[in-house]
Write an enzyme that holds these catalytic residues in place. Structure first.
Site, PDB file in Angstrom:
ATOM      1  N   ASP A  84      25.230  25.870  49.268  1.00  0.00           N
ATOM      2  CA  ASP A  84      24.024  25.060  49.055  1.00  0.00           C
ATOM      3  C   ASP A  84      23.814  24.692  47.587  1.00  0.00           C
ATOM      4  O   ASP A  84      22.689  24.369  47.193  1.00  0.00           O
ATOM      5  CB  ASP A  84      22.781  25.804  49.578  1.00  0.00           C
ATOM      6  CG  ASP A  84      22.805  25.989  51.084  1.00  0.00           C
ATOM      7  OD1 ASP A  84      23.484  25.192  51.762  1.00  0.00           O
ATOM      8  OD2 ASP A  84      22.176  26.947  51.581  1.00  0.00           O
TER       9      ASP A  84
ATOM     10  N   ASP B 289      33.953  42.751  22.222  1.00  0.00           N
ATOM     11  CA  ASP B 289      32.856  43.111  21.314  1.00  0.00           C
ATOM     12  C   ASP B 289      31.539  43.374  22.017  1.00  0.00           C
ATOM     13  O   ASP B 289      30.459  43.211  21.419  1.00  0.00           O
ATOM     14  CB  ASP B 289      32.665  42.019  20.250  1.00  0.00           C
ATOM     15  CG  ASP B 289      33.845  41.937  19.288  1.00  0.00           C
ATOM     16  OD1 ASP B 289      34.558  42.957  19.136  1.00  0.00           O
ATOM     17  OD2 ASP B 289      34.065  40.863  18.694  1.00  0.00           O
TER      18      ASP B 289
ATOM     19  N   HIS C   7      45.320  27.497  41.916  1.00  0.00           N
ATOM     20  CA  HIS C   7      45.152  28.951  41.959  1.00  0.00           C
ATOM     21  C   HIS C   7      43.679  29.347  41.945  1.00  0.00           C
ATOM     22  O   HIS C   7      43.337  30.522  41.842  1.00  0.00           O
ATOM     23  CB  HIS C   7      45.877  29.553  40.741  1.00  0.00           C
ATOM     24  CG  HIS C   7      46.135  31.011  40.827  1.00  0.00           C
ATOM     25  ND1 HIS C   7      45.637  31.921  39.912  1.00  0.00           N
ATOM     26  CD2 HIS C   7      46.842  31.741  41.716  1.00  0.00           C
ATOM     27  CE1 HIS C   7      46.024  33.134  40.221  1.00  0.00           C
ATOM     28  NE2 HIS C   7      46.749  33.066  41.311  1.00  0.00           N
TER      29      HIS C   7
ATOM     30  N   LYS D  72      39.823  30.139  43.054  1.00  0.00           N
ATOM     31  CA  LYS D  72      39.078  30.730  44.167  1.00  0.00           C
ATOM     32  C   LYS D  72      37.604  30.412  43.916  1.00  0.00           C
ATOM     33  O   LYS D  72      36.981  30.975  43.015  1.00  0.00           O
ATOM     34  CB  LYS D  72      39.269  32.246  44.255  1.00  0.00           C
ATOM     35  CG  LYS D  72      40.695  32.689  44.559  1.00  0.00           C
ATOM     36  CD  LYS D  72      41.462  32.966  43.300  1.00  0.00           C
ATOM     37  CE  LYS D  72      42.876  33.438  43.607  1.00  0.00           C
ATOM     38  NZ  LYS D  72      43.716  33.486  42.392  1.00  0.00           N
TER      39      LYS D  72
ATOM     40  N   LYS E 183      41.433  39.725  36.679  1.00  0.00           N
ATOM     41  CA  LYS E 183      41.675  38.875  35.518  1.00  0.00           C
ATOM     42  C   LYS E 183      40.387  38.896  34.682  1.00  0.00           C
ATOM     43  O   LYS E 183      39.514  38.045  34.835  1.00  0.00           O
ATOM     44  CB  LYS E 183      42.009  37.438  35.921  1.00  0.00           C
ATOM     45  CG  LYS E 183      43.206  37.315  36.907  1.00  0.00           C
ATOM     46  CD  LYS E 183      42.741  37.260  38.321  1.00  0.00           C
ATOM     47  CE  LYS E 183      43.800  36.778  39.311  1.00  0.00           C
ATOM     48  NZ  LYS E 183      45.047  37.453  39.319  1.00  0.00           N
TER      49      LYS E 183
ATOM     50  N   HIS F  40      44.636  43.699  40.189  1.00  0.00           N
ATOM     51  CA  HIS F  40      44.846  42.251  40.250  1.00  0.00           C
ATOM     52  C   HIS F  40      43.744  41.502  39.505  1.00  0.00           C
ATOM     53  O   HIS F  40      43.703  40.279  39.503  1.00  0.00           O
ATOM     54  CB  HIS F  40      44.879  41.826  41.730  1.00  0.00           C
ATOM     55  CG  HIS F  40      45.316  40.434  41.985  1.00  0.00           C
ATOM     56  ND1 HIS F  40      44.439  39.427  42.349  1.00  0.00           N
ATOM     57  CD2 HIS F  40      46.539  39.841  41.940  1.00  0.00           C
ATOM     58  CE1 HIS F  40      45.098  38.302  42.539  1.00  0.00           C
ATOM     59  NE2 HIS F  40      46.368  38.510  42.288  1.00  0.00           N
TER      60      HIS F  40
END
Length: 488
Positions: A237, A413, A230, A232, A408, A406
């Protein structure tokens, strides 16, 4: 002869029933002996008992546990051993280097220590961080970095689609391959199952090294359906890295008619955090291709600097620990003032939901941003099943109304931030291969909090008394989804 066949037929149903019962009991015993999470164990046993035949099929596809079994050998990956030695050295010296941390950062030292110990997540301090708040910002930045590549381009995605955005990426990669740039591309076989062979062939013929993660072929390897990559990741370079929630598909740029605008979050990093992302990619590339990448071009030295303090943490079935899940739990349970969480699916492990309720009851301002509309009904029902008990504990929950969120993201704090690929659900925390960037920096946390406030202003805050009035059939579906969620 006829009478003999009739006699056999007379006893066949009973024999089949006995064999099936023995098989179910055998599988149930195996599940119990694996010492899984009790909730998952009970769920699987219930499925085997209540769904004749189908329960066994579902278990064979999705139920086999591989976390404690090494899914591939990392022998020969010198950079992982080098990384392990560096992180262990940092772990030993951390108590003597506390004077280097600002006061707020020092309050999260336990998190830094945890990530060093459970996943060799090297602590680096020479990083630049750019927050990319949606597809409109993310994809132009990625494409520009690819356009400027001088030596290599590494990409890893769960979903790639053969649409406008997917073909824009393909054309750009073909162009760069023609310039002699090394390109390596990993796609997930299940997440990108609709990707046509022509798309892959055109990239391959242009010189792009492209391979899929854990190819699935029925009936062999069916257990691999449940262990997906999952992640990405884009690394250019070895200097610039990207990670976050966005895959390669038009909906991540423009949204959909059904869900509306797609709200997501990505990070662009420069510095040693990009090298950390590179290491995750190189290990995955070895898994799919058996090619070991060597040389400073791929594994750069990690100098000290005056930038953002960061760790890149990866987790998956091959990890010794559920690293990202532990990071989420620790960030939430140790919060003193506030925790803001954005996730498309809220199906937390028992310890995380316990932590959320505990800190909320203790007076911490804990807020969760969820999509009002969801791209899958089953996770939506599973998510809704947790809302009432969280509201009762004082957790503030918001339904995002302009479209589908979508992201995440966790901010705690005003100093700790996590942006990556892992949802706050069982699949991401226990089953999938994931990667998150952890940032210990007030400026980054403040910027992410400002985006949260904007999203809260575009959302509806859920009220306990109103939420309790939802239809009984809906409550029943939520309960059913909650039982099955830990397995899927």
């Amino acid at each position: 002869m006829l009478e003999f066949l009739k006699e056999i037929w007379h006893y066949t149903p009973g024999t089949i029933t006995i064999l099936y019962f023995v098989t179910v009991v055998f599988i149930a015993v195996l599940i119990v002996l694996e010492n899984r999470n009790p909730i998952k164990t009970i769920s699987w046993v219930l499925v085997l008992i209540t769904l004749p035949v189908l329960g066994i099929i579902i278990y064979l596809f999705f139920g086999q546990e591989y976390r404690k079994k090494k899914m591939f050998s990392k022998k020969g990956l010198y950079y992982l051993e080098k990384l392990r030695k560096q992180t262990q050295n940092q772990l030993r010296r951390l108590p003597q280097n506390e004077h280097l941390f600002e006061e707020k950062t020092l309050s999260k030292k336990h998190l830094i220590n945890l990530m060093l110990a459970n996943s060799n997540a090297l602590l680096t301090d020479n990083n630049q961080v750019t927050i990319l708040k949606d597809g409109q910002e993310t994809f132009p930045a990625i494409f520009q970095a690819i356009q400027n590549a001088k030596h290599h381009i590494h990409l890893e995605y769960y979903i790639i689609e053969n649409d406008k955005l997917g073909n824009q990426l393909k054309d750009l990669l073909v162009q760069k391959a023609g310039q002699g740039i090394e390109i390596r591309f990993i796609y997930d076989d299940v997440g990108s199952w609709q990707l046509p062979k022509k798309y892959i062939r055109e990239l391959s013929e242009a010189g792009v090294k492209i391979d899929c993660f854990m190819r699935v072929r029925f009936p062999m390897l069916t257990s691999r359906v449940n262990y997906r990559n999952h992640r990405k990741i884009v690394v250019i370079d070895g200097e610039i890295g990207f990670t976050g929630g966005l895959n390669i598909a038009d909906r991540y740029m423009n949204g959909t008619k059904l869900l509306g605008k797609w709200r997501d979050t990505h990070l662009m990093v420069r510095g040693s955090a990009a090298t950390s992302l590179q290491i995750v990619f190189m290990a995955d590339w070895y898994f799919v291709s058996k090619e070991i990448l060597k040389g400073e071009a791929y594994f750069r030295e990690l100098p000290q600097g005056e930038g953002k303090l960061m760790q890149v943490v990866s987790s998956g079935p091959d990890s010794d620990w559920e690293s990202i899940g532990q990071a989420y739990f620790s960030a939430i349970a140790s919060a003193k003032e506030r925790v803001f969480i954005a996730t498309p699916y809220l199906i937390p492990t028992p310890d995380i939901i316990y932590g959320m309720k505990t800190v909320a009851l203790g007076g911490v301002d804990i807020r969760v941003l969820l999509p009002e509309k969801c791209d899958a009904f089953f996770p939506k029902w599973g998510t809704d099943s947790y809302i009432e008990e969280l509201l009762e504990a004082g957790v503030k929950i918001y339904h995002y109304k302009p479209g589908f969120t979508h992201s995440k993201v966790i901010v705690a704090d005003g100093i700790f931030s996590s942006v990556g690929t892992a949802n706050l659900d069982f699949r991401s925390l226990e089953t999938n291969f994931e990667v998150n960037a952890l940032v210990y920096d007030e400026e980054t946390a403040s910027s992410l909090e400002n985006y949260f406030y904007q999203d809260f202003n575009s959302s509806e805050q859920l009220i306990l008394s109103q939420w309790q009035q939802r239809d009984k059939w809906r409550k029943a579906m939520e309960s059913f989804a909650r039982i099955l969620s830990p397995m899927l």
